[in-house]
Design a protein around this motif. Sequence first.
Motif, PDB file in Angstrom:
ATOM      1  N   THR A 116       9.393  -6.688 -20.494  1.00  0.00           N
ATOM      2  CA  THR A 116      10.436  -7.431 -21.198  1.00  0.00           C
ATOM      3  C   THR A 116      11.547  -6.499 -21.660  1.00  0.00           C
ATOM      4  O   THR A 116      12.736  -6.773 -21.442  1.00  0.00           O
ATOM      5  CB  THR A 116       9.831  -8.176 -22.404  1.00  0.00           C
ATOM      6  N   PHE A 171      13.818 -11.935 -17.668  1.00  0.00           N
ATOM      7  CA  PHE A 171      13.655 -11.440 -19.041  1.00  0.00           C
ATOM      8  C   PHE A 171      13.049 -12.514 -19.936  1.00  0.00           C
ATOM      9  O   PHE A 171      12.103 -12.263 -20.669  1.00  0.00           O
ATOM     10  CB  PHE A 171      15.002 -10.970 -19.605  1.00  0.00           C
ATOM     11  N   ALA A 174       9.479 -13.198 -18.997  1.00  0.00           N
ATOM     12  CA  ALA A 174       8.621 -12.102 -19.460  1.00  0.00           C
ATOM     13  C   ALA A 174       8.437 -12.164 -20.975  1.00  0.00           C
ATOM     14  O   ALA A 174       7.352 -11.885 -21.495  1.00  0.00           O
ATOM     15  CB  ALA A 174       9.218 -10.760 -19.053  1.00  0.00           C
ATOM     16  N   LEU A 175       9.495 -12.542 -21.680  1.00  0.00           N
ATOM     17  CA  LEU A 175       9.399 -12.679 -23.133  1.00  0.00           C
ATOM     18  C   LEU A 175       8.387 -13.760 -23.498  1.00  0.00           C
ATOM     19  O   LEU A 175       7.535 -13.560 -24.373  1.00  0.00           O
ATOM     20  CB  LEU A 175      10.774 -13.010 -23.715  1.00  0.00           C
ATOM     21  N   SER A 178       4.912 -12.580 -22.823  1.00  0.00           N
ATOM     22  CA  SER A 178       4.374 -11.642 -23.811  1.00  0.00           C
ATOM     23  C   SER A 178       3.536 -12.349 -24.862  1.00  0.00           C
ATOM     24  O   SER A 178       2.664 -11.749 -25.479  1.00  0.00           O
ATOM     25  CB  SER A 178       5.514 -10.900 -24.515  1.00  0.00           C
TER      26      SER A 178
END
Length: 189
Positions: A116, A171, A174-175, A178
């Motif tokens: 991220t 992004f 991926a955030l 997480s």
Amino acid sequence: MAAGAAVPGLFFIFAAMVLLIFASVSSPTWERISYLNVPNGGSTTHFGVFGYTGSQIHVGWFFPNGLGDDRLNGHLFHNLTAVLILIPIAAGLSGLAFLFGLCGAAYHRAGTIFMTLISALAFLITLVAWVIEMVLFGVAHSHLRDRGINATWGNANWLVLGALVSLFIGFFAALCGSFGRYGRRRNAY
């Protein structure tokens, strides 16, 4: 699989890496990929990150004789051509984010967090590079057309834009990844 939620981000970051690699090996290395195409005495001169058709491969270049004038071969444009090195740098950062994403998808949340962070940095660098290359080649395109030279846009501009969008989506995926589930479900028995 430790984090199934990280896989969509992994896909988009990989796609961005491939697009940025293609955009990086543009003319004079690979003539089919270019940022600006200019007819020049029976042939076409293709402009890329590291030069143009028939030039040596190097960072920062001047427009060739016959096409470049005092405006296009000034220090500002020469420095802007040197800044195009940000495109291969963004490709490298995207590759690093992809490797961390593989670790995150297979092993541990830390890999997804690093994916991220590094994809955010790659996105910012790609954004700066795209704006600079559009300004550089946009001004050159307009200036050459004002002089009666039929300059056309190349395909690498759109490859970098596609990579920019892919990094943006990657992004955020991926955030979200997480915060996904990283452990096995435990039975409440």
